[in-house]
Scaffold this motif. Sequence first.
Motif, PDB file in Angstrom:
ATOM      1  N   PRO A  68     -29.326  -2.992  18.769  1.00  0.00           N
ATOM      2  CA  PRO A  68     -28.999  -2.806  17.500  1.00  0.00           C
ATOM      3  C   PRO A  68     -28.078  -1.652  16.631  1.00  0.00           C
ATOM      4  O   PRO A  68     -27.476  -0.966  16.513  1.00  0.00           O
ATOM      5  CB  PRO A  68     -30.618  -1.698  16.806  1.00  0.00           C
ATOM      6  CG  PRO A  68     -31.638  -1.928  17.729  1.00  0.00           C
ATOM      7  CD  PRO A  68     -30.794  -2.662  19.129  1.00  0.00           C
ATOM      8  N   GLU A  69     -28.045  -0.598  17.576  1.00  0.00           N
ATOM      9  CA  GLU A  69     -26.517   0.545  18.012  1.00  0.00           C
ATOM     10  C   GLU A  69     -25.530  -0.500  18.372  1.00  0.00           C
ATOM     11  O   GLU A  69     -24.971  -0.158  17.162  1.00  0.00           O
ATOM     12  CB  GLU A  69     -26.891   1.377  18.617  1.00  0.00           C
ATOM     13  CG  GLU A  69     -26.078   2.513  19.162  1.00  0.00           C
ATOM     14  CD  GLU A  69     -26.077   3.281  20.238  1.00  0.00           C
ATOM     15  OE1 GLU A  69     -27.005   3.971  20.452  1.00  0.00           O
ATOM     16  OE2 GLU A  69     -25.113   3.806  20.611  1.00  0.00           O
ATOM     17  N   ASN A  70     -25.235  -1.560  19.301  1.00  0.00           N
ATOM     18  CA  ASN A  70     -24.184  -2.118  18.773  1.00  0.00           C
ATOM     19  C   ASN A  70     -23.828  -3.260  17.425  1.00  0.00           C
ATOM     20  O   ASN A  70     -22.565  -2.859  16.753  1.00  0.00           O
ATOM     21  CB  ASN A  70     -24.054  -2.502  19.602  1.00  0.00           C
ATOM     22  CG  ASN A  70     -23.560  -1.271  20.862  1.00  0.00           C
ATOM     23  OD1 ASN A  70     -23.166  -0.927  20.655  1.00  0.00           O
ATOM     24  ND2 ASN A  70     -23.784  -2.095  22.380  1.00  0.00           N
ATOM     25  N   VAL A  71     -25.100  -3.325  16.690  1.00  0.00           N
ATOM     26  CA  VAL A  71     -25.049  -4.229  16.047  1.00  0.00           C
ATOM     27  C   VAL A  71     -24.751  -3.242  14.728  1.00  0.00           C
ATOM     28  O   VAL A  71     -23.518  -3.645  13.826  1.00  0.00           O
ATOM     29  CB  VAL A  71     -26.361  -4.978  15.553  1.00  0.00           C
ATOM     30  CG1 VAL A  71     -26.334  -5.525  14.317  1.00  0.00           C
ATOM     31  CG2 VAL A  71     -26.481  -5.642  16.698  1.00  0.00           C
ATOM     32  N   GLY A  72     -24.645  -2.046  14.478  1.00  0.00           N
ATOM     33  CA  GLY A  72     -24.667  -1.264  13.461  1.00  0.00           C
ATOM     34  C   GLY A  72     -23.529  -1.140  13.030  1.00  0.00           C
ATOM     35  O   GLY A  72     -22.954  -0.622  12.293  1.00  0.00           O
ATOM     36  N   LEU A  73     -22.936  -0.369  14.873  1.00  0.00           N
ATOM     37  CA  LEU A  73     -21.200  -0.403  15.009  1.00  0.00           C
ATOM     38  C   LEU A  73     -20.343  -1.350  14.153  1.00  0.00           C
ATOM     39  O   LEU A  73     -19.193  -0.601  13.688  1.00  0.00           O
ATOM     40  CB  LEU A  73     -21.115   0.245  16.190  1.00  0.00           C
ATOM     41  CG  LEU A  73     -21.469   1.927  16.740  1.00  0.00           C
ATOM     42  CD1 LEU A  73     -21.779   1.700  18.471  1.00  0.00           C
ATOM     43  CD2 LEU A  73     -21.253   2.749  16.206  1.00  0.00           C
ATOM     44  N   ILE A  74     -20.592  -1.969  14.366  1.00  0.00           N
ATOM     45  CA  ILE A  74     -19.732  -3.908  14.585  1.00  0.00           C
ATOM     46  C   ILE A  74     -20.343  -3.586  12.908  1.00  0.00           C
ATOM     47  O   ILE A  74     -19.342  -4.232  11.999  1.00  0.00           O
ATOM     48  CB  ILE A  74     -20.936  -5.036  14.738  1.00  0.00           C
ATOM     49  CG1 ILE A  74     -20.344  -4.788  15.937  1.00  0.00           C
ATOM     50  CG2 ILE A  74     -19.952  -5.931  14.509  1.00  0.00           C
ATOM     51  CD1 ILE A  74     -21.131  -5.689  17.120  1.00  0.00           C
ATOM     52  N   PRO A 124     -16.521  -0.272  16.186  1.00  0.00           N
ATOM     53  CA  PRO A 124     -17.524  -1.172  17.146  1.00  0.00           C
ATOM     54  C   PRO A 124     -16.982  -1.223  18.093  1.00  0.00           C
ATOM     55  O   PRO A 124     -15.857   0.149  18.743  1.00  0.00           O
ATOM     56  CB  PRO A 124     -16.563  -2.932  16.767  1.00  0.00           C
ATOM     57  CG  PRO A 124     -15.491  -2.788  16.837  1.00  0.00           C
ATOM     58  CD  PRO A 124     -15.637  -1.570  15.344  1.00  0.00           C
ATOM     59  N   ARG A 125     -18.265  -0.806  19.235  1.00  0.00           N
ATOM     60  CA  ARG A 125     -17.998  -0.564  20.942  1.00  0.00           C
ATOM     61  C   ARG A 125     -17.583  -1.412  21.502  1.00  0.00           C
ATOM     62  O   ARG A 125     -17.007  -1.811  22.318  1.00  0.00           O
ATOM     63  CB  ARG A 125     -19.594   0.215  21.354  1.00  0.00           C
ATOM     64  CG  ARG A 125     -18.943   0.944  22.287  1.00  0.00           C
ATOM     65  CD  ARG A 125     -20.237   1.273  23.024  1.00  0.00           C
ATOM     66  NE  ARG A 125     -21.191   2.195  22.985  1.00  0.00           N
ATOM     67  CZ  ARG A 125     -21.917   2.509  22.813  1.00  0.00           C
ATOM     68  NH1 ARG A 125     -23.031   1.582  21.963  1.00  0.00           N
ATOM     69  NH2 ARG A 125     -22.601   3.969  22.263  1.00  0.00           N
ATOM     70  N   PHE A 126     -18.725  -2.685  21.363  1.00  0.00           N
ATOM     71  CA  PHE A 126     -18.330  -3.733  22.068  1.00  0.00           C
ATOM     72  C   PHE A 126     -17.893  -4.978  20.670  1.00  0.00           C
ATOM     73  O   PHE A 126     -18.811  -4.784  20.226  1.00  0.00           O
ATOM     74  CB  PHE A 126     -18.911  -4.463  22.892  1.00  0.00           C
ATOM     75  CG  PHE A 126     -19.021  -3.320  24.231  1.00  0.00           C
ATOM     76  CD1 PHE A 126     -18.560  -3.441  24.717  1.00  0.00           C
ATOM     77  CD2 PHE A 126     -20.837  -2.727  23.831  1.00  0.00           C
ATOM     78  CE1 PHE A 126     -18.745  -2.161  25.751  1.00  0.00           C
ATOM     79  CE2 PHE A 126     -21.126  -1.651  24.929  1.00  0.00           C
ATOM     80  CZ  PHE A 126     -19.421  -1.375  26.148  1.00  0.00           C
ATOM     81  N   LEU A 127     -17.038  -5.989  21.078  1.00  0.00           N
ATOM     82  CA  LEU A 127     -17.053  -6.932  19.793  1.00  0.00           C
ATOM     83  C   LEU A 127     -18.286  -7.662  20.370  1.00  0.00           C
ATOM     84  O   LEU A 127     -18.414  -8.346  21.866  1.00  0.00           O
ATOM     85  CB  LEU A 127     -16.310  -7.403  19.645  1.00  0.00           C
ATOM     86  CG  LEU A 127     -15.432  -6.926  19.095  1.00  0.00           C
ATOM     87  CD1 LEU A 127     -14.115  -7.271  18.719  1.00  0.00           C
ATOM     88  CD2 LEU A 127     -15.909  -6.082  17.311  1.00  0.00           C
ATOM     89  N   THR A 135     -10.791  -4.675   9.276  1.00  0.00           N
ATOM     90  CA  THR A 135      -9.142  -5.319   9.731  1.00  0.00           C
ATOM     91  C   THR A 135      -9.937  -5.505  11.350  1.00  0.00           C
ATOM     92  O   THR A 135     -11.262  -5.533  11.261  1.00  0.00           O
ATOM     93  CB  THR A 135      -8.213  -3.716  10.392  1.00  0.00           C
ATOM     94  OG1 THR A 135      -7.650  -4.166  10.731  1.00  0.00           O
ATOM     95  CG2 THR A 135      -9.697  -2.734  11.105  1.00  0.00           C
ATOM     96  N   GLY A 136      -9.439  -6.642  11.347  1.00  0.00           N
ATOM     97  CA  GLY A 136     -10.539  -7.393  12.787  1.00  0.00           C
ATOM     98  C   GLY A 136      -9.439  -7.217  13.712  1.00  0.00           C
ATOM     99  O   GLY A 136      -8.888  -5.596  14.293  1.00  0.00           O
ATOM    100  N   PRO A 137     -10.151  -7.653  15.311  1.00  0.00           N
ATOM    101  CA  PRO A 137      -9.622  -7.712  16.337  1.00  0.00           C
ATOM    102  C   PRO A 137      -8.138  -7.670  16.704  1.00  0.00           C
ATOM    103  O   PRO A 137      -7.601  -6.775  17.192  1.00  0.00           O
ATOM    104  CB  PRO A 137      -9.984  -7.882  17.538  1.00  0.00           C
ATOM    105  CG  PRO A 137     -10.582  -8.891  16.242  1.00  0.00           C
ATOM    106  CD  PRO A 137     -10.533  -9.162  14.988  1.00  0.00           C
ATOM    107  N   LEU A 138      -7.430  -8.030  15.275  1.00  0.00           N
ATOM    108  CA  LEU A 138      -5.883  -8.043  15.604  1.00  0.00           C
ATOM    109  C   LEU A 138      -5.520  -7.878  14.147  1.00  0.00           C
ATOM    110  O   LEU A 138      -4.555  -8.339  13.976  1.00  0.00           O
ATOM    111  CB  LEU A 138      -5.813 -10.056  15.843  1.00  0.00           C
ATOM    112  CG  LEU A 138      -6.089 -10.267  17.257  1.00  0.00           C
ATOM    113  CD1 LEU A 138      -5.637 -12.257  17.781  1.00  0.00           C
ATOM    114  CD2 LEU A 138      -5.255  -9.736  18.007  1.00  0.00           C
ATOM    115  N   GLY A 139      -5.683  -7.280  13.613  1.00  0.00           N
ATOM    116  CA  GLY A 139      -5.092  -6.471  12.412  1.00  0.00           C
ATOM    117  C   GLY A 139      -6.291  -7.387  11.388  1.00  0.00           C
ATOM    118  O   GLY A 139      -6.743  -7.747  11.184  1.00  0.00           O
ATOM    119  N   PRO A 140      -5.454  -6.527   9.857  1.00  0.00           N
ATOM    120  CA  PRO A 140      -5.911  -6.678   8.897  1.00  0.00           C
ATOM    121  C   PRO A 140      -5.165  -8.340   8.864  1.00  0.00           C
ATOM    122  O   PRO A 140      -6.508  -8.781   7.675  1.00  0.00           O
ATOM    123  CB  PRO A 140      -4.911  -6.058   7.406  1.00  0.00           C
ATOM    124  CG  PRO A 140      -4.082  -5.726   8.979  1.00  0.00           C
ATOM    125  CD  PRO A 140      -4.684  -5.558  10.629  1.00  0.00           C
TER     126      PRO A 140
END
Length: 293
Positions: free
Chosen positions: A125-131, A136-139, A183-188
């Motif tokens: 839940p913590e990582n889903v919330g961060l995303i 994000p901590r991890f994607l 913004t995404g892993p490779l930018g906006p």
Amino acid sequence: MTARILDGKSIALQIRKEIAIEVAALVDRRGIEPCLAAVLVGEDPASQVYVKNKEIACEKAGIRSRLFRLPSSTSTSELVELLSQLNCDVKIHGILVQLPLPKQINERLVLDAVSPAKDVDAFSPENVGLISQGRPRFLPCTPHGVMQLLGRCQIETAGKEVVVVGRSEIVGKPLVSMFLQKTGPLGPTNSNATVTCCHSQSANLARITQRAEILVVAIGKPNFITSEMVRPGAVVIDVGINRLGDKLVGDVDFESVSKIAGAITPVPGGIGPLTIAMLLRNTLTAASISDGF
Ligand code: NDP
């Protein structure tokens, strides 16, 4: 029209090379050797293959892996006990519980027992919330693989009409969240889409999928999406992996859809290899942050 084939295998290889360089640097500069613990319960043949492939990929990237095998009769509390030990082991940076678990095990309790700092599948839940909050901590591995493939194939998503078919916690929902971010892993340009999510209760599915400039399908139904459901020139990302006899096929009918789409991922060789590459990325991230840096 014949669609451009989006070669996930070669992009995944490139990403794995990049990760191997970063792993070597982490070992060299900070003396941290990333290590992934894989927990496999029971004898499911597909799960055994998946875990083996992940171990091989780890080894090639210079990441250590440790496999913990438990019998199919394992209880929820036994599995949770193992996970608490792995959570405390400073030499283990990432923990992966291979799904599906045997029926008697409470999957939610087990996944919640993985420390969020070692949750390389990003299920907690913590990582889903961060995303969802865009920090994000991890994607999550498969959705991240989709975004990397699009970005590295120079397919921009910003302002595009994207339709995701499937709303699972593993693929559909986190993918929707990633497409929506500023913004995404490779930018906006690798996010900022206008997203619609469909599922088994969606009425008139074809009417919705036909609107998609980018159509992502993750439903687990072989060859389900046919050419009349696809907008001509659309980018079609097939996440599905289904066994039909001795063949693996996707959720998209590749033969008909590749004649009308602008670009399409094959199965196998599309998103699957990228999912593994992103697991390596998360293990490296977990190791990098393990000593507080
Ligand atoms: P789930 O079974 O968890 O979810 C399937 C989703 O598809 C559900 O949201 C379901 O809707 C929806 N769905 C089912 N039937 C239909 C339909 N007829 N029309 C519209 N939506 C439908 O599957 P996963 O997300 O875990 O996996 C999906 C596929 O992706 C599988 O083939 C799996 O093997 C593959 N996969 C591939 C990976 C890779 O690395 N390439 C990684 C993970 C999965 P509802 O919620 O209403 O039930």
